[in-house]
Scaffold this active site. Structure first.
Site: not given
Length: 511
Positions: A52, A82, A194, A277, A280, A326, A411
């Site tokens: 792949y 990409h 990746n 608060y 404290r 990934f 995906e």
């Protein structure tokens, strides 16, 4: 000099490299492992084994077999297609961390790249050549594909970089320094993009700055306690020990140590029986914030030494495995959890600011104004703090519970980890301004009480801060003061904050 092995990088190493430009070298053993791993890839290609992303297409195209003559072109096309990042670029610190972490991941020798590729990343890092990488566009599974593609472009001599403070074409920077662009071979483009290095780099930078801000917030809270004549009984060791949370015990201890010689704090019953608060419960709240920081630290320490690309090549077994390292879920969860801690640091700080400026809650001049009525003093500073706190609440929404399918549903579950990390960083920046606003108000309050009565540690911090912002003697443009003090908190090198105390400072409690 810090040596990269792929498995021994520490967060302190990252800090030294990212912020202080410590030189990086690749370990000889790593060079050998990388070379051996690359030889495995070459052999498998010769044997015509289908792998792949090496001799197939990507994502939904994983069933498309690529001709041997097109294998290098496949990797180049991957980077071009990409590189779809958008928005403002990451800071140079984050980009430095991305270069470092990508090199470290490849250094283990499971990614099938040549040693020259890892060396190229290190050359850029050491030379201060920082790719321009847009912040938006990553889903945080299949890795940080878009951001890392912009990083890869720079290694090829394309895209833009920041070099010596100037944004320029990558080729221009390479010519000026004598570095040659690299040409990608089979698997190398995929190995570069990746991975989780955008979210992890952002997470590491955020973590380092959050840790510092938390220590600073304790010091600022201590000054506020003096300004409001806070009750120290709430920080008693026995009180916190019986609950048992380590971080809570430590925050209380640091507050006691900081204020050990203060004449401005009080005991219960002296002025009132107990505080609100936001005073404290400082140890309980900030202690819980520290827990989120420690969780994030644990996950980041693992991830900076992780192999996160796909597929991975195991030379000893002569096998190639497609998996999902990934996927950014561990970092997505860690960053979303850290966001809660960041939000609460600001939340409780803003409430203390309100107590400093509200005349119904203290005996100080209204809004710390030198001339109440004619001059508004710190009135609108509290507005700004409240606005930032409210914005943080929106950003604190967990990004990790969202997922949008991509690549034609191949995906189909993604982490959104990079969004979580980016939001954590935005929240940190907001929270630093909230702490700066509290500090401005606390400094003014202790002036009304009497500086000479402050604890020695808070008085030292007061003197340092007063070099950045002067006393409020009349109304002025306070935005300038807030921004100056915010920059000082970001850049201050542990000068007089709790960081020094936490690392073994000279201040000790009396028995």
């Amino acid at each position: 000099m810090i040596m990269l092995t792929g498995s021994t990088l520490t967060l302190d190493d990252v800090k030294q490299i990212v912020y202080h430009n410590e030189e990086v070298v690749l370990a000889n053993e790593s060079v050998q492992n990388i070379q051996k791993n690359r030889e495995t890839v070459e052999k498998l290609l010769t044997d015509k084994q289908t792998m792949y992303g090496i001799n197939t297409g990507f994502g939904k195209f994983s069933d498309v077999i690529i001709e041997e003559s097109d294998l290098d072109k496949l990797q180049l096309n991957l980077i071009y297609s990409h590189a779809c990042g958008v928005g403002e670029p990451f800071s140079e610190h984050i980009v430095r961390a991305m270069l470092l972490l990508r090199a470290n991941a490849l250094a283990q020798g499971y990614s099938g790249v040549r040693p020259e590729l890892v060396t190229q990343l290190i050359k850029y890092l050491n030379a201060g050549i920082h790719p321009v990488i847009p912040q938006q566009g990553s889903l945080g599974a299949s890795g940080d594909l878009a951001p890392l593609s912009h990083l890869a472009l720079a290694l090829l001599g394309e895209g833009e970089v920041i070099y010596r403070g100037k944004r320029m074409e990558t080729g221009e920077a390479l010519v000026s320094i004598g570095i040659h662009p690299i040409t990608l071979k089979a698997k190398e483009g995929l190995a570069l993009i990746n991975g989780t290095q955008a979210m992890t780099a952002t997470g590491v930078v955020t973590y380092l700055e959050v840790e510092k801000l938390l220590y600073q917030s304790e010091m600022v809270a201590a000054i506020t306690l003096e300004g409001l004549q806070g009750i120290m009984d709430a920080f008693d060791h026995d009180l916190h020990m019986v609950r048992g949370h380590h971080e809570q015990v430590e925050v209380a201890k640091r507050i006691r140590q900081i204020l050990i010689d203060s004449d401005l704090t009080t005991n219960q019953g002296q002025l009132r029986v107990q505080d609100a608060y936001s005073l404290r419960c400082i140890p309980q709240v900030l202690g819980s914030c520290w827990q989120t920081v420690h969780y994030a630290k644990e996950k980041l320490e693992t991830e900076i030494n992780a192999v996160t690309d796909n597929p991975l090549i195991f030379s000893e077994e002569n096998k190639v495995i497609s998996g999902g390292n990934f996927h950014g879920q561990p970092i997505a969860f860690a960053m979303d959890f850290l966001k809660l801690g960041i939000a609460e640091v600001a939340n409780i700080s803003e409430r203390r600011t309100e107590r400093l400026v509200n005349p119904q809650l203290n005996d100080l001049p209204a809004f710390l104004s030198p001339n109440p009525g004619l001059e508004s003093g710190a009135m609108i500073m509290q507005y700004s703090a409240a606005s930032l706190v409210s914005e943080n609440k929106t950003l604190a929404h967990p990004a990790s519970v969202d997922s949008i399918p991509s690549s034609a549903n191949q995906e189909d579950h993604v982490s959104m980890g990079t969004i979580a990390a980016r939001h954590a960083l935005q929240m940190l920046q907001n929270s630093r301004r909230v702490i700066a606003i509290e500090l401005i108000c606390a400094l003014q309050a202790v002036e009304y009480r009497g500086i000479k009565q402050m604890a020695s540690r808070t008085r030292d911090f007061y003197e340092l801060a007063r070099k950045i912002v002067p006393s409020i003697t009349k109304d002025r443009v306070f935005s300038t003061d807030i921004e100056k003090l915010t920059r000082w908190l970001k850049e201050e090198e542990d000068s007089n904050t709790q960081i020094r105390l936490n690392k073994g400072g000279v201040m000790h409690e009396q028995s």
